[in-house]
Design an enzyme around this catalytic site. Sequence first.
Site, PDB file in Angstrom:
ATOM      1  N   GLU A  55      -3.935   3.050  -3.959  1.00  0.00           N
ATOM      2  CA  GLU A  55      -4.429   2.279  -2.811  1.00  0.00           C
ATOM      3  C   GLU A  55      -5.421   3.055  -1.947  1.00  0.00           C
ATOM      4  O   GLU A  55      -6.323   2.464  -1.343  1.00  0.00           O
ATOM      5  CB  GLU A  55      -3.253   1.807  -1.950  1.00  0.00           C
ATOM      6  CG  GLU A  55      -2.384   0.751  -2.615  1.00  0.00           C
ATOM      7  CD  GLU A  55      -1.253   1.301  -3.471  1.00  0.00           C
ATOM      8  OE1 GLU A  55      -0.411   0.516  -3.932  1.00  0.00           O
ATOM      9  OE2 GLU A  55      -1.242   2.549  -3.674  1.00  0.00           O
ATOM     10  N   PHE A 117      13.434  -4.114   1.489  1.00  0.00           N
ATOM     11  CA  PHE A 117      12.770  -3.382   0.400  1.00  0.00           C
ATOM     12  C   PHE A 117      11.256  -3.413   0.585  1.00  0.00           C
ATOM     13  O   PHE A 117      10.664  -4.464   0.793  1.00  0.00           O
ATOM     14  CB  PHE A 117      13.147  -4.010  -0.943  1.00  0.00           C
ATOM     15  CG  PHE A 117      12.470  -3.364  -2.116  1.00  0.00           C
ATOM     16  CD1 PHE A 117      12.762  -2.061  -2.477  1.00  0.00           C
ATOM     17  CD2 PHE A 117      11.520  -4.055  -2.855  1.00  0.00           C
ATOM     18  CE1 PHE A 117      12.137  -1.455  -3.554  1.00  0.00           C
ATOM     19  CE2 PHE A 117      10.885  -3.463  -3.933  1.00  0.00           C
ATOM     20  CZ  PHE A 117      11.192  -2.154  -4.281  1.00  0.00           C
ATOM     21  N   GLN A 118      10.636  -2.241   0.508  1.00  0.00           N
ATOM     22  CA  GLN A 118       9.197  -2.049   0.679  1.00  0.00           C
ATOM     23  C   GLN A 118       8.696  -2.603   2.007  1.00  0.00           C
ATOM     24  O   GLN A 118       7.584  -3.128   2.109  1.00  0.00           O
ATOM     25  CB  GLN A 118       8.421  -2.668  -0.494  1.00  0.00           C
ATOM     26  CG  GLN A 118       8.599  -1.881  -1.784  1.00  0.00           C
ATOM     27  CD  GLN A 118       7.584  -2.215  -2.851  1.00  0.00           C
ATOM     28  OE1 GLN A 118       7.040  -3.321  -2.895  1.00  0.00           O
ATOM     29  NE2 GLN A 118       7.320  -1.261  -3.741  1.00  0.00           N
ATOM     30  N   LYS A 167       5.201 -12.440   3.386  1.00  0.00           N
ATOM     31  CA  LYS A 167       5.159 -13.220   2.149  1.00  0.00           C
ATOM     32  C   LYS A 167       5.366 -14.708   2.394  1.00  0.00           C
ATOM     33  O   LYS A 167       4.739 -15.548   1.733  1.00  0.00           O
ATOM     34  CB  LYS A 167       6.199 -12.686   1.161  1.00  0.00           C
ATOM     35  CG  LYS A 167       6.045 -13.262  -0.245  1.00  0.00           C
ATOM     36  CD  LYS A 167       6.901 -12.519  -1.245  1.00  0.00           C
ATOM     37  CE  LYS A 167       6.657 -13.026  -2.660  1.00  0.00           C
ATOM     38  NZ  LYS A 167       7.443 -12.269  -3.674  1.00  0.00           N
ATOM     39  N   MET A 486     -14.629  25.873   0.001  1.00  0.00           N
ATOM     40  CA  MET A 486     -14.771  26.035   1.441  1.00  0.00           C
ATOM     41  C   MET A 486     -13.579  26.776   2.029  1.00  0.00           C
ATOM     42  O   MET A 486     -13.723  27.575   2.961  1.00  0.00           O
ATOM     43  CB  MET A 486     -14.945  24.666   2.114  1.00  0.00           C
ATOM     44  CG  MET A 486     -15.434  24.757   3.548  1.00  0.00           C
ATOM     45  SD  MET A 486     -17.073  25.523   3.704  1.00  0.00           S
ATOM     46  CE  MET A 486     -18.143  24.139   3.340  1.00  0.00           C
TER      47      MET A 486
END
Length: 589
Positions: A55, A117-118, A167, A486
């Site tokens: 993502e 959940f999630q 949802k 760096m």
Amino acid sequence: MKPEEPATTGADLLVKALIDEEVEVVFGYPGGAVLPIYDSLFKQNRLRHILVRHEQAAVHAAEGYARSTGKVGVVLVTSGPGATNAVTGLTDALMDSIPVVCLTGQVPTHLIGNDAFQEADTTGITRPCTKHNYLVKSVANLARTVHEAFYVARSGRPGPVVIDLPKDVLMNKHDYTAPDKPVQHKSYRPQVKPEASKIEQAIELIAGAKKPVFYTGGGVVNSGPKASKLLAQFVHMTGYPITNTLMGLGTFPASDKQFLGMLGMHGTYEANLAMYHCDVLINIGARFDDRITGKLAEFSPHSKKIHIDIDPSSINKNVRVDLPIVGDAGHALEELIRVWKSRQPRTDLKALKAWWAEIDGWRGRNCLAYKQDNETIKPQYALERLYHHIKDRDHYITTEVGQHQMWAAQFLKFEQPNRWMTSGGLGTMGYGLPAAMGVQIAHPDSLVIDVAGEASIMMNIQELSTVAQYRLPVKIFILNNQYMGMVRQWQELLHGGRYSESYMESLPDFVKLAEAFGAVGLRCHEPAKLDDTIKEMIAVNRSVVVDVLVDKTENCFPMIPSGAAHNDMLLGPDDKAAKPMSEEGMVLV
């Protein structure tokens, strides 16, 4: 108003709203909470979906798409880890003012707050790293929220906007009516046109300058291609020198004799000394960040400062200015040109000639000089040869973050805006490859090259799978010094050469890795073979990973040590002994 359509699910309504916003492509990754949206995407052919492998990469790809087109990039991720994985990209877009709308899934409204959940508090988590965010609790509010989010993302100072979508909202039904005029936020009305009196004052200050310099940033890019043309017109009218920030590269042609190169920590000697010694500083679309200013107490100490910015909160935030002007860079430049033409001010040509003579003396130091032998490829040489072979082609450059990024800014020349995509404010390793995917999706027939370091490319190397799936001919040009370059440079300069955890001892074989993902892998370690390698990379109409083995110990100069002033630059390794640095990054004098 347009006629209402039959009641439809929230997911279908969302897709229709995106189409009405003229969205062409969505970068995303599916999950349970957003499956209704994916089902709606499956049933239509107007929106293209690009399946990434992480993502974070979805947001960076949307950034590359947005930065190279001027359009809003769109991201679709699921709830919980999908949303939290997007946070780095959202923060990157906020820091660099990139317009992105990120659609995040959420658990059903009746489960919010139950540790389902999630589930994650997406709006709470993203509030500090977005321009604005929404939690849609009713399908009746969904369409307007989507249209409003696009307005917020693209208006004023652009930035990322999150829409959190439970949802059940996606599954409930409601009528959709396409707006017959652009939807705006009820209270967000950025000031686009500058005050006329402020423009008059600016012209007076600019015309009276003895040692002027223009300092321009990403705000000019965000204003659109016309703004860069107006900038060039006004700078040529004055005859004054100009420098760009890292994010502003391309707003003024790099080949123009009035261009001093990039400003800041790894900017050119002439740009930084012009900033230090100038008497009038004209800032257009830049925000005086710490990588530009160096030691604030000694930043441009002799100058009157003009700051033109569309974001009022950026003015007087870091540096106190003498003339603040709120407005869009393009509109401000239009007004500056109009007033300059009407007044026909007489500038001090004698003083300007002397100022240019002083600047030419600094240019004579040739601060980007390096020594290339027949044995080892210097990273600067690799980029000079790359530029030689692409300068006459239609090309776009993205970068990862590190030494290679600064060398790319120094040695690749940009003649127009929207061709340079890099992570400036956040400095996000792993930005370049997914950003290049977004650019390539937007410009399928153009040459797109990600200039990378071997450490940074590993951050999102999985996106080679996305490149393979969509047959994107992205080129990855790795400057491989087998260090986090760096980090190693700072450890050498500040920490006595104690290279703690900066050596990459288990790097993959990048040629075999490329081949494993269906790309072409090339390797070069001899200066004499570099040109042929670059030619082959360009000629292959597939994704190519080029592993260029460069000098392991080369440092990136010029350099303003952290906390030092512009006139305390280190021009090379010999300066290190003459001006040693403390642990705090200050030059010891």
